[in-house]
Design a protein around this motif. Structure first.
Motif, PDB file in Angstrom:
ATOM      1  N   VAL A  57       0.855  -1.178   0.000  1.00 47.08           N
ATOM      2  CA  VAL A  57       0.000   0.000   0.000  1.00 47.08           C
ATOM      3  C   VAL A  57       0.895   1.233   0.000  1.00 47.08           C
ATOM      4  O   VAL A  57       1.739   1.391   0.878  1.00 47.08           O
ATOM      5  CB  VAL A  57      -0.936   0.024   1.229  1.00 47.08           C
ATOM      6  CG1 VAL A  57      -1.755   1.309   1.255  1.00 47.08           C
ATOM      7  CG2 VAL A  57      -1.844  -1.203   1.228  1.00 47.08           C
ATOM      8  N   GLU A  58       0.694   2.081  -1.000  1.00 49.33           N
ATOM      9  CA  GLU A  58       1.396   3.363  -1.071  1.00 49.33           C
ATOM     10  C   GLU A  58       0.524   4.427  -0.414  1.00 49.33           C
ATOM     11  O   GLU A  58      -0.694   4.417  -0.573  1.00 49.33           O
ATOM     12  CB  GLU A  58       1.662   3.758  -2.527  1.00 49.33           C
ATOM     13  CG  GLU A  58       2.620   2.834  -3.232  1.00 49.33           C
ATOM     14  CD  GLU A  58       2.780   3.159  -4.710  1.00 49.33           C
ATOM     15  OE1 GLU A  58       2.096   4.069  -5.239  1.00 49.33           O
ATOM     16  OE2 GLU A  58       3.593   2.480  -5.353  1.00 49.33           O
ATOM     17  N   LYS A  59       1.168   5.348   0.309  1.00 54.02           N
ATOM     18  CA  LYS A  59       0.444   6.422   0.993  1.00 54.02           C
ATOM     19  C   LYS A  59       0.861   7.770   0.426  1.00 54.02           C
ATOM     20  O   LYS A  59       2.058   8.043   0.273  1.00 54.02           O
ATOM     21  CB  LYS A  59       0.746   6.385   2.493  1.00 54.02           C
ATOM     22  CG  LYS A  59       0.047   7.471   3.288  1.00 54.02           C
ATOM     23  CD  LYS A  59       0.412   7.377   4.758  1.00 54.02           C
ATOM     24  CE  LYS A  59      -0.228   8.498   5.554  1.00 54.02           C
ATOM     25  NZ  LYS A  59       0.170   8.461   6.965  1.00 54.02           N
ATOM     26  N   ALA A  66       4.863   8.956   0.547  1.00 55.96           N
ATOM     27  CA  ALA A  66       5.703   8.522   1.658  1.00 55.96           C
ATOM     28  C   ALA A  66       6.945   7.844   1.087  1.00 55.96           C
ATOM     29  O   ALA A  66       6.919   7.304  -0.018  1.00 55.96           O
ATOM     30  CB  ALA A  66       4.928   7.560   2.557  1.00 55.96           C
ATOM     31  N   GLU A  67       8.042   7.865   1.839  1.00 51.83           N
ATOM     32  CA  GLU A  67       9.311   7.302   1.361  1.00 51.83           C
ATOM     33  C   GLU A  67       9.226   5.809   1.084  1.00 51.83           C
ATOM     34  O   GLU A  67       9.824   5.306   0.150  1.00 51.83           O
ATOM     35  CB  GLU A  67      10.423   7.565   2.370  1.00 51.83           C
ATOM     36  CG  GLU A  67      10.906   8.976   2.369  1.00 51.83           C
ATOM     37  CD  GLU A  67      12.071   9.174   3.323  1.00 51.83           C
ATOM     38  OE1 GLU A  67      12.862   8.218   3.523  1.00 51.83           O
ATOM     39  OE2 GLU A  67      12.191  10.274   3.851  1.00 51.83           O
ATOM     40  N   LEU A 116      -3.277   7.519  10.239  1.00 55.97           N
ATOM     41  CA  LEU A 116      -3.714   8.109   8.976  1.00 55.97           C
ATOM     42  C   LEU A 116      -3.758   9.624   9.037  1.00 55.97           C
ATOM     43  O   LEU A 116      -3.857  10.279   8.017  1.00 55.97           O
ATOM     44  CB  LEU A 116      -5.083   7.552   8.574  1.00 55.97           C
ATOM     45  CG  LEU A 116      -5.109   6.061   8.248  1.00 55.97           C
ATOM     46  CD1 LEU A 116      -6.520   5.624   7.900  1.00 55.97           C
ATOM     47  CD2 LEU A 116      -4.151   5.736   7.117  1.00 55.97           C
ATOM     48  N   GLY A 117      -3.721  10.202  10.207  1.00 66.69           N
ATOM     49  CA  GLY A 117      -3.797  11.650  10.319  1.00 66.69           C
ATOM     50  C   GLY A 117      -5.136  12.055  10.899  1.00 66.69           C
ATOM     51  O   GLY A 117      -5.918  11.225  11.359  1.00 66.69           O
ATOM     52  N   GLU A 118      -5.424  13.360  10.852  1.00 70.24           N
ATOM     53  CA  GLU A 118      -6.673  13.853  11.413  1.00 70.24           C
ATOM     54  C   GLU A 118      -7.868  13.315  10.626  1.00 70.24           C
ATOM     55  O   GLU A 118      -7.760  13.034   9.432  1.00 70.24           O
ATOM     56  CB  GLU A 118      -6.688  15.378  11.425  1.00 70.24           C
ATOM     57  CG  GLU A 118      -6.701  15.984  10.039  1.00 70.24           C
ATOM     58  CD  GLU A 118      -6.635  17.491  10.065  1.00 70.24           C
ATOM     59  OE1 GLU A 118      -7.544  18.122   9.501  1.00 70.24           O
ATOM     60  OE2 GLU A 118      -5.662  18.011  10.624  1.00 70.24           O
TER      61      GLU A 118
END
Length: 191
Positions: A57-59, A66-67, A116-118
């Protein structure tokens, strides 16, 4: 005539395939238990004892990648000549800020807590292709599904088979997760 038919049957068994597993038991369980989201597929891998599979999975956040993959599953040289079964990606929502990301395939799985963040106002997730089997070309990366979050109120439909549309989705999305697969011939370096 026998030689031609045998050859056709042999060609078909040599090609890895994947198809959306709509209304699978896995999807029903996620829905019934209100666990989160899942992308479930039927996967067929001939010559599994000589091939490697990478599922990841790429984000992308605010258009930036993401790296390294958010989560990744790699396996090769199965003890079986053919591997067949469910393959996919699930996101289990927890009571904390973390989400459990889960990749699975015949005989292998990996899970990881991710942030995942906010929380966004809108989410959507789509398979990259519809009904029917899709052949997986050896050495080629195939997009299987996408998950998107945004603070906007509307999502525009995206053709996930169109590379330009996917790039636009990445640029415009607050958070985009792309589920991908690659099947290759195993190499000595992977052993």
């Amino acid at each position: 005539m026998f030689v031609v038919c045998a050859s056709c049957a042999n060609d078909q068994s040599e090609v890895p395939t994947i198809s959306v597993n709509a209304d699978s038991e896995y999807e029903k369980t996620f829905t019934d238990l209100n666990l989160g989201n899942i992308f479930d597929f039927n996967f067929y891998l001939p010559d599994a004892d000589q091939r490697s599979v990478t599922l990841w999975v790429e984000k992308y956040e605010d258009g930036e990648t993401a790296e390294k993959p958010l989560i990744e599953l790699f396996y090769y040289d199965s003890p079986n000549k053919v591997e067949e079964g469910n393959i996919g990606f699930g996101m289990i929502n927890t009571e904390t800020e973390d989400t459990i990301a889960y990749l699975y395939s015949p005989g292998a799985n990996v899970q990881q807590a991710i942030r995942l963040g906010e929380e966004k106002t809108g989410t959507t997730w789509d398979y990259a292709f519809g009904d029917g089997e899709v052949e997986l070309e050896l050495g080629e990366t195939k997009l299987l599904a996408a998950y998107r979050e945004t603070n906007r109120n509307a999502f525009h439909p995206m053709d996930l088979q169109d590379e330009e549309a996917v790039n636009r989705m990445i640029e415009q999305g607050d958070l985009v997760l792309l589920l991908k697969i690659k099947v290759e011939e195993s190499s000595e370096s992977a052993r």
